[in-house]
Enzyme design. Structure first.
Site, PDB file in Angstrom:
ATOM      1  N   LYS A  85       2.855  10.929   7.491  1.00 51.64           N
ATOM      2  CA  LYS A  85       2.022  10.585   8.632  1.00 51.64           C
ATOM      3  C   LYS A  85       2.495  11.219   9.945  1.00 51.64           C
ATOM      4  O   LYS A  85       2.131  12.332  10.269  1.00 51.64           O
ATOM      5  CB  LYS A  85       1.909   9.065   8.771  1.00 51.64           C
ATOM      6  CG  LYS A  85       1.067   8.408   7.681  1.00 51.64           C
ATOM      7  CD  LYS A  85       0.826   6.947   7.975  1.00 51.64           C
ATOM      8  CE  LYS A  85       0.042   6.260   6.870  1.00 51.64           C
ATOM      9  NZ  LYS A  85      -1.351   6.674   6.798  1.00 51.64           N
ATOM     10  N   PHE A 102       0.864  -1.181   0.000  1.00 50.73           N
ATOM     11  CA  PHE A 102       0.000   0.000   0.000  1.00 50.73           C
ATOM     12  C   PHE A 102       0.898   1.228   0.000  1.00 50.73           C
ATOM     13  O   PHE A 102       1.618   1.485   0.970  1.00 50.73           O
ATOM     14  CB  PHE A 102      -0.926   0.036   1.221  1.00 50.73           C
ATOM     15  CG  PHE A 102      -1.927   1.162   1.149  1.00 50.73           C
ATOM     16  CD1 PHE A 102      -3.177   0.949   0.585  1.00 50.73           C
ATOM     17  CD2 PHE A 102      -1.614   2.429   1.596  1.00 50.73           C
ATOM     18  CE1 PHE A 102      -4.109   1.985   0.493  1.00 50.73           C
ATOM     19  CE2 PHE A 102      -2.535   3.469   1.510  1.00 50.73           C
ATOM     20  CZ  PHE A 102      -3.776   3.246   0.951  1.00 50.73           C
ATOM     21  N   ASP A 130       9.631   2.822   1.557  1.00 56.13           N
ATOM     22  CA  ASP A 130       8.432   3.560   1.946  1.00 56.13           C
ATOM     23  C   ASP A 130       8.256   3.400   3.456  1.00 56.13           C
ATOM     24  O   ASP A 130       7.755   2.390   3.941  1.00 56.13           O
ATOM     25  CB  ASP A 130       7.225   3.003   1.194  1.00 56.13           C
ATOM     26  CG  ASP A 130       5.928   3.730   1.552  1.00 56.13           C
ATOM     27  OD1 ASP A 130       5.903   4.416   2.592  1.00 56.13           O
ATOM     28  OD2 ASP A 130       4.940   3.587   0.818  1.00 56.13           O
TER      29      ASP A 130
END
Length: 475
Positions: free
Chosen positions: A277, A163, A248
């Protein structure tokens, strides 16, 4: 109606009291959202009983409209690593707002952005340059462009179950078909391979047309952890075939796994590291590409290309201040060590549950990124109940864990992905011993209840299966 109320508020009170407006319309929370935004999300919340109307958040806790306190193990999918409304971050933002700074001049450079870049590179000393964005997905998009520009190659290799975001370029690197359905064709040149498979990676790289291999060190969808030699082998293969190695760390970074970056567990040094985030402090969206100098200079290689890639709101003063304050809190409150310590404690507790309960098949994680995987039981009664539920909807069993956790124990948790049998814990890094007691006690009680057939948990399963069947018929 909302616009008329807003105009009325502005006329009646020129100061525009947003809190008064919020209080005035609170009772319309779900109706407003259904009418003007995503009705299906409201229906999901109402179906599983999560429509409690959260009214306040502080640290690792949430409070609903009745004043009940909840322990949040989602932390906004990892955004609230510091918890909600951390005073250091709020103070930094208030200071910036009160200083009348010349924000986003564009034909100038920002001191705050340079300071945040400098600070980030102190934590990741093997990289040289920083490019700021507004989100994780935008960070992935930048990495795709940087990789293609640097290598002159078209392909990007990614993994099953990955993802990396939901914008078009990032979506093309998404390993879950549920997110891709209806949006194809996507970005060409994106090659999917199995996670944790070096032979497959070498085959994909061997044509020397891959610009980069992008990978989550620990996959968020399922909390899938690689073999000890996988990431080192991946880095070596990328070097061998001239592709860039991109980590990532949008969810795994900034202390989440008990190290500042998850890649530190395996001693690798990628060409690009992507973060977002938690860097926001939970207040102002921000992302960053940390990269090697030669990559940056391939993209911004002449004065007429100084703005060849950018984003209007990237480097805004509030986001930069939030990032600086976040890094200060991580260091001053020793949150990386606390993540490792509390994560180790919780993993031991869940592993003990796996020994006691046949429905718990595996426990995975590092630091405070933990997955509890459930699977088919051995005993006949449980096996029959499990099979019936799975026939209606794969992965539905996990809701028999998360819903009682929420309703009976005031713990907010969810599954690790669509159709997944794994419940994921992604709490704030500021957990204390009492919180860990709360988590262990609650999970143990709910998992024990799930082994009683018939029982309340399986009655809930019947209700959920009925909803699943109606939804299937409707489609």
């Amino acid at each position: 109606m909302f616009v008329e109320d807003l105009k009325s508020q502005l006329i009646d009170d020129p100061r525009f009291d947003i809190l008064t407006l919020l209080e005035k319309r609170e009772q319309e929370r779900y109706g407003l959202h259904s009418k003007h935004m995503n009705e299906m999300m409201v229906r999901v919340l109402q179906t599983i009983g999560y429509d409690v109307g959260f009214r306040a958040g502080r640290g690792q806790y949430l409070w609903d409209h009745s004043g009940s306190r909840y322990l949040d193990l989602l932390s906004g999918w990892g955004v609230f690593a510091l918890g909600r409304n951390h005073p250091t971050v709020r103070e930094a933002l208030s200071s910036v707002l009160g200083a009348d700074l010349p924000n986003l001049v564009q034909m100038d450079v920002s001191v705050l952005s340079s300071l945040l870049a400098e600070r980030l590179l102190e934590f990741v000393p093997f990289l040289d340059k920083v490019f700021f964005t507004n989100s994780g997905a935008e960070t992935v998009e930048a990495a795709i462009k940087f990789a293609r520009r640097t290598t002159g190659r078209p392909n990007i290799i990614y993994c099953d179950h990955a993802f990396h975001g939901l914008t078009y370029g990032a979506l093309a690197l998404n390993g879950d078909p549920v997110f891709r359905e209806g949006f194809e064709p996507l970005l060409p040149g994106c090659v999917r391979i199995p996670f944790n498979d070096l032979a497959a990676l070498e085959q994909a790289l061997s044509g020397r047309d891959a610009a980069a291999f992008i990978v989550e060190p620990i996959q968020g969808k399922g909390v899938n952890i690689p073999d000890d030699l996988y990431l080192r082998g991946a880095q070596a293969l990328c070097r061998k075939y001239g592709a860039l190695f991109v980590a990532d760390e949008i969810q795994t970074g900034l202390g989440r796994t008990g190290r500042f970056l998850a890649i530190e567990h395996w001693g690798v040094e990628p060409d690009m590291v992507l973060i977002a985030k938690a860097l926001s402090g939970g207040h102002v969206p921000v992302g960053a590409v940390l990269t090697r100098k030669h990559i940056f200079e391939k993209v911004f290689n002449r004065m007429d290309r100084a703005v060849v890639h950018g984003s209007t709101f990237a480097k805004n003063d509030l986001a930069m201040a939030a990032g600086l304050a976040t890094l200060e809190v991580i260091q001053s409150e020793d949150l990386v060590r606390k993540s490792a310590q509390n994560g180790a404690r919780l993993l031991r507790a869940f592993e003990a549950m796996a020994d006691r309960y046949e429905l718990v098949h595996a426990v995975r994680g590092k630091g405070l990124m933990i997955g509890i995987e459930f699977g088919a039981p051995r005993s006949l009664k449980l096996k029959a109940a499990w099979s019936l539920l799975e026939t209606f909807n794969a992965g539905l069993f996990c809701q028999l864990i998360t819903i009682p956790l929420f309703k009976d124990h005031k713990i907010l948790a969810q599954v690790a992905g669509h159709g997944s049998h794994t419940v994921k814990l992604l709490p704030a890094l500021i957990l204390n011993d009492a919180d860990c007691d709360w988590i262990e006690r609650s999970f143990d009680a709910v998992i024990a209840d799930s082994h009683r057939v018939p029982g309340a948990v399986w009655s809930l399963g019947t209700t959920l299966a009925d909803h699943a069947m109606k939804a299937r018929v409707s489609r």
